[in-house]
Scaffold this active site. Structure first.
Site, PDB file in Angstrom:
ATOM      1  CG  HIS A 150      26.723   4.700 -17.114  1.00  0.00           C
ATOM      2  ND1 HIS A 150      27.353   5.923 -16.974  1.00  0.00           N
ATOM      3  CD2 HIS A 150      26.457   4.271 -15.840  1.00  0.00           C
ATOM      4  CE1 HIS A 150      27.457   6.222 -15.691  1.00  0.00           C
ATOM      5  NE2 HIS A 150      26.924   5.225 -14.986  1.00  0.00           N
ATOM      6  CG  ASN A 151      26.561  -1.841 -20.738  1.00  0.00           C
ATOM      7  OD1 ASN A 151      27.341  -1.893 -21.680  1.00  0.00           O
ATOM      8  ND2 ASN A 151      26.917  -2.162 -19.506  1.00  0.00           N
TER       9      ASN A 151
END
Length: 573
Positions: free
Chosen positions: A503-504
């Protein structure tokens, strides 16, 4: 020399969830769309009877080849960044469907607080609550404005959810399209424990179908088989919503969509005010092409969206020293930790079975759902239990004090293989002036283009939050009455080696002010009106929830904006 192709109205870079959604929505209106995907084609047939943990979960069959393109990383600007040579903290998908193929399917909406985080924090606690260097900002859109697009994504994907979820996660205009997934014994234990503590558990919103479903586009999919092979795997049943089984078939049947695989975009072509098209290369042949277009949509993963803007010199690069510029600003991750694991000597669970989004969550400590007045952090974490399916190679949890190898380790591993449960906290990640993306001055990809460089570390805000959440997860686990408990309360420096979360977010953020954002609330660039940069790269911070639901909602809103732009041009806000 690049082969110049005929101009097209709409060109999409990246054919995952975002590219598929936009292609489907525009092509249904009769708009000619070309989609470029740098990887290979895929279909559900590719995954028939391929529950191969070694091939997919350990050797990363579905992921990007890091020997050709990767990222570089450092904790601070005083350090020398080094390339990620093998997969660690996060996984970068490649091929048709992108990361939408190998995701778990956990489909949350971000909270109303998230979209107005700066205003709401100041309103409740005052400006002093925001520490120096933290660059939170409102998103330029509210939850209520985005709510119809959330539901549109959920309706197309067939999201299975709890109709009685707690009001604190945001009002819904309509119920979930399908019923919740099955409550297993471990989920029932979590539900009973959290209710006893006064919390508000609800079933995790799931893109793993709980029942057969036909969506508004006429796509019918079968229900989940609870096989436990979701994350890092494609779904041979089509039960896990992904772009290949939901939106891409709609675009392909329209007669107005052309898909080109093995098309790796290396440059956005522009005149300084508008994009004129892109340049791409076929990685199999090395042949270059120039594709002119009226509208260019960046719909690839966070790092590629930002890198294309930076290498193409489109938009103002962010400068952490002066705090000016916008492209690369507000990179954020996910703050994981603070989990509690219970080992049971008197209970056994069928942990080999499961699904990527089979679980239960409490929202009580996410966002601003609790009072932060006496706490040294803002935002929070979603606290959950998940039954994703424990595959044999990667799962060997044992109680503290167990030897890490040898006869006793093996015996204890076997004893607890199906006898342990984990209550986990997935924490938000706030942006800071010194966390950003830029171009690495040393390392390049296979085409001679600079790699994206990440500068990021956990802050005291994150450590305080994880210590707080650890107390909550441990209290829940105690209510679930294990024989012993292990917990993690301390958060060290960010380490890119172990897997944590894919989850960047950030780097091409949205907002209402061109001086602090790259795109407006339709994800249209301020500096190039015919360029739309869509995806989690637009998030000004990351919430305690998984990002895909919010990415999907923003993609549907962007598609609406692109259609408007094609008719009248100009800025949409």
């Amino acid at each position: 020399m690049a082969t110049k192709l005929p101009r097209v109205p709409v060109l999409i870079v990246g054919m995952g969830w975002i590219g598929g959604i936009i292609a489907a929505e525009l092509s249904k209106q009769g708009i000619k769309v070309v989609g470029l995907e740098r990887g290979k084609p895929r279909s559900t047939e590719d995954y028939y009877m391929v529950h191969d943990e070694l091939r997919y979960a350990q050797r990363y069959e579905l992921m990007q080849d890091l020997s050709k393109e990767t990222i570089t990383f450092r904790n601070t600007s005083k350090m020398t960044a080094l390339p990620m040579r093998q997969y660690g903290a996060f996984l970068l998908g490649e091929g048709l469907g992108g990361a939408g193929i190998h995701w778990n399917g956990q489909t949350y909406r971000f909270l109303p607080y998230d979209f107005e985080i700066r205003s709401k924090t100041i309103e409740r606690y005052g400006k002093k609550k925001i520490p120096d260097g933290m660059t939170i900002q409102d998103w330029g859109i509210t939850y209520d404005e985005l709510e119809p697009y959330f539901y549109k994504f959920e309706e197309v994907a067939g999201i299975s959810g709890d109709q009685e979820q707690a009001a604190m996660v945001g009002k819904r205009s309509k119920p979930f399209p399908t019923k919740p997934m099955t409550k297993t014994p471990m989920i029932k234990m979590f539900e009973e424990a959290t209710k006893k503590l006064g919390y508000h558990p609800y079933m995790m919103p799931s893109a793993n179908l709980s029942e057969q479903y036909t969506n508004p586009d006429g796509i019918t999919r079968a229900p989940c088989q609870y096989c436990g092979y979701c994350e890092r795997f494609g779904c041979e049943y089509g039960a896990k919503a992904d772009p290949v089984v939901t939106v891409l078939p709609v675009a392909q049947k329209s007669g107005h969509f052309e898909l080109r695989e093995y098309a790796n975009v290396t440059d956005i072509l522009h005149d300084g005010k508008k994009a004129t098209g892109v340049k791409y290369v076929n990685p199999l042949t090395g042949q270059e092409y120039e594709q002119p277009a009226d509208v260019v949509i960046l719909a690839s993963y966070v790092f590629n969206n930002v890198r294309l803007l930076l290498t193409s010199k489109l938009g103002k690069p962010y400068d952490p020293n002066s705090g000016t510029g916008v492209v690369g600003k507000n990179y954020a991750y996910q703050t994981n930790g603070g989990s509690a694991t219970g080992f049971y000597d008197d209970k056994q669970f069928n942990l080999f079975a499961g699904a990527g989004a089979l679980g239960m969550e409490i929202p009580d400590f996410n966002g601003d759902n609790f009072d932060h007045s006496d706490l040294n952090f803002i935002h929070g974490a979603g606290i959950r239990i998940s039954q994703t399916g424990l595959r044999p190679i990667a799962n060997n949890s044992v109680p503290k004090g167990t030897p890490t190898w040898g006869k006793d380790f093996k015996a204890t591993s076997l004893k607890y293989a199906n006898n342990y449960l984990t209550v986990a906290a997935q924490g938000s990640s706030m942006p800071w002036r010194h966390h950003y993306l830029d171009l690495d001055p040393t390392y390049k990809d296979a085409y001679g283009k600079p790699l994206v460089r990440i500068t990021f570390d956990f802050e005291e805000q994150d450590r305080q939050m994880i210590a707080f959440m650890a107390d909550k997860t441990e209290a829940i686990m105690k209510e679930m009455k294990p024989s012993s408990i292990g917990s993690s309360k301390e958060l060290g420096p960010f380490n890119i080696v172990p897997y944590q979360s894919t989850h960047n977010t950030g780097g091409a953020i949205m907002g209402s002010d061109p001086s602090t954002s790259v795109v407006n609330n339709y994800l249209q660039m301020w500096d190039a009106e015919n360029v739309f940069v869509v995806g989690a790269s637009a998030f000004p911070h990351n919430s305690g929830y998984n990002p895909t639901g919010t990415v999907g909602a923003l993609a549907y809103r962007a598609a609406e904006g692109i259609a408007k732009y094609l008719k009248s041009g100009g800025s949409l806000v």
